[in-house]
Design an enzyme around this catalytic site. Sequence first.
Site, short mmCIF file in Angstrom:
data_model
loop_
_atom_site.label_atom_id
_atom_site.label_comp_id
_atom_site.label_asym_id
_atom_site.label_seq_id
_atom_site.Cartn_x
_atom_site.Cartn_y
_atom_site.Cartn_z
N ASN A 152 0.85 -1.15 -0.12
CA ASN A 152 -0.03 0.17 0.03
C ASN A 152 0.87 1.09 -0.06
O ASN A 152 0.36 2.26 -0.47
CB ASN A 152 -1.09 -0.12 1.20
CG ASN A 152 -0.29 0.06 2.48
OD1 ASN A 152 0.58 -0.93 2.86
ND2 ASN A 152 -0.33 1.08 3.37
N GLN A 180 -5.39 -3.55 -1.89
CA GLN A 180 -4.98 -2.68 -2.95
C GLN A 180 -5.27 -3.35 -4.28
O GLN A 180 -4.80 -2.67 -5.16
CB GLN A 180 -3.42 -2.15 -2.81
CG GLN A 180 -3.52 -1.34 -1.55
CD GLN A 180 -4.06 -0.01 -1.43
OE1 GLN A 180 -4.39 0.59 -2.53
NE2 GLN A 180 -4.17 0.74 -0.41
N CYS A 328 8.23 13.14 9.81
CA CYS A 328 7.89 14.42 9.94
C CYS A 328 6.47 14.70 9.37
O CYS A 328 5.76 15.73 9.52
CB CYS A 328 9.02 15.41 9.42
SG CYS A 328 9.15 15.17 7.54
#
Length: 378
Positions: A152, A180, A328
């Site tokens: 994925n 998927q 991040c």
Amino acid sequence: MKKIYLDNAATTPILTEVIEEITVAMSTTFGNPSSTHQEGRKAKSIVETVRKNIAKRLNASASEIIFTAGGTEADNLILRNAVVNLGVKTIISSKIEHHAVLHTINNLIKEFDINVAWVDLDKNGDIDYAHLESLLKKDDAKKLVSLMYVNNEIGNLLNIEKVGELCVLNNALFHSDAVQAVGHFEIDVKKTPIDFFVASAHKFHGPKGVGFAYVKKGFGIYPILHGGEQEKGARAGTENVHSILGMDKALQIACQNLQNDTIYIQDLKRYFIQELKVNFNEIHFNGFSESETKSSYAILNVRFPKEYAMLLFNLDLKGISASGGSACQSGSNKGSHVLNTILDENEAKKTSVRFSFSKFNTKEDIDMVIEVLKGLIV
């Protein structure tokens, strides 16, 4: 501001035809499928008709389809049954599986006396098939292989036929998280030796909160949810009739348009790769996501030359939806477990973005994304 949605691997927009199907069902089919009166029988008939429809598209039997609340529940149902019900003592998997599989395996380790073996991966996240074969031949313990059909995050395609053949030759069971893949690739269970796989409707323009498990005929399934005899005793709880209908409609449309949609989306992805290469230096594509033969046509995972801590946030401000592959961007201190597994520490720290496409995207969307990235990647 025009909004551009390129996060279709996370979830897809619901088709208008699916919304209409669900709306009509919610208005006209309110009966409990377990009730014996006319309204209950009507709902039961719809559920069983959908089961037959889905099975036919997979070349399966209706009895092999179990409706669930989605892929995660289906993965849990299959993996737990493999250990509790089918005598599996060793699970062979990879460290880049979806957390629906990895977390379930970790919990099974805590509860039961089982072994887990991790198959080796190369730098692109591809399975080492020779190592897989050696793990299958290692001892006589009952084994289950759990490897996802399409990753994925990086879009890598599993050689599903090869894994299936290795499992047959070594008397092992084979489970695949195919979330998927269903609705995006042709799946024929008569041609592919696979014992279990799972699907989720919201990955192919259907509603959230509904999916199914394919369980090959001959394997009895015990429920992990208790309180009723629905789904032939495999899953307790009143069936989500209108969502099951919506899933059927979405899969019907996906299968009917599969060839044309594949060609169209693959062309979009090819165009995006071309434009990225022309406009940016030192970018890389994680896994096999650049490949047209080894990756899903709907997923492209791009690694930029350094860390851009606010890239996803800034893309969102410009109306562009995508997913991140580093700490991040994800809000996790650990970042993407997939990228941390296949990349070295320095490369994993660089900003990676997963762009995933659908038939609703256009080349004009791609052009706009490229122009926005030009102002952000400096």
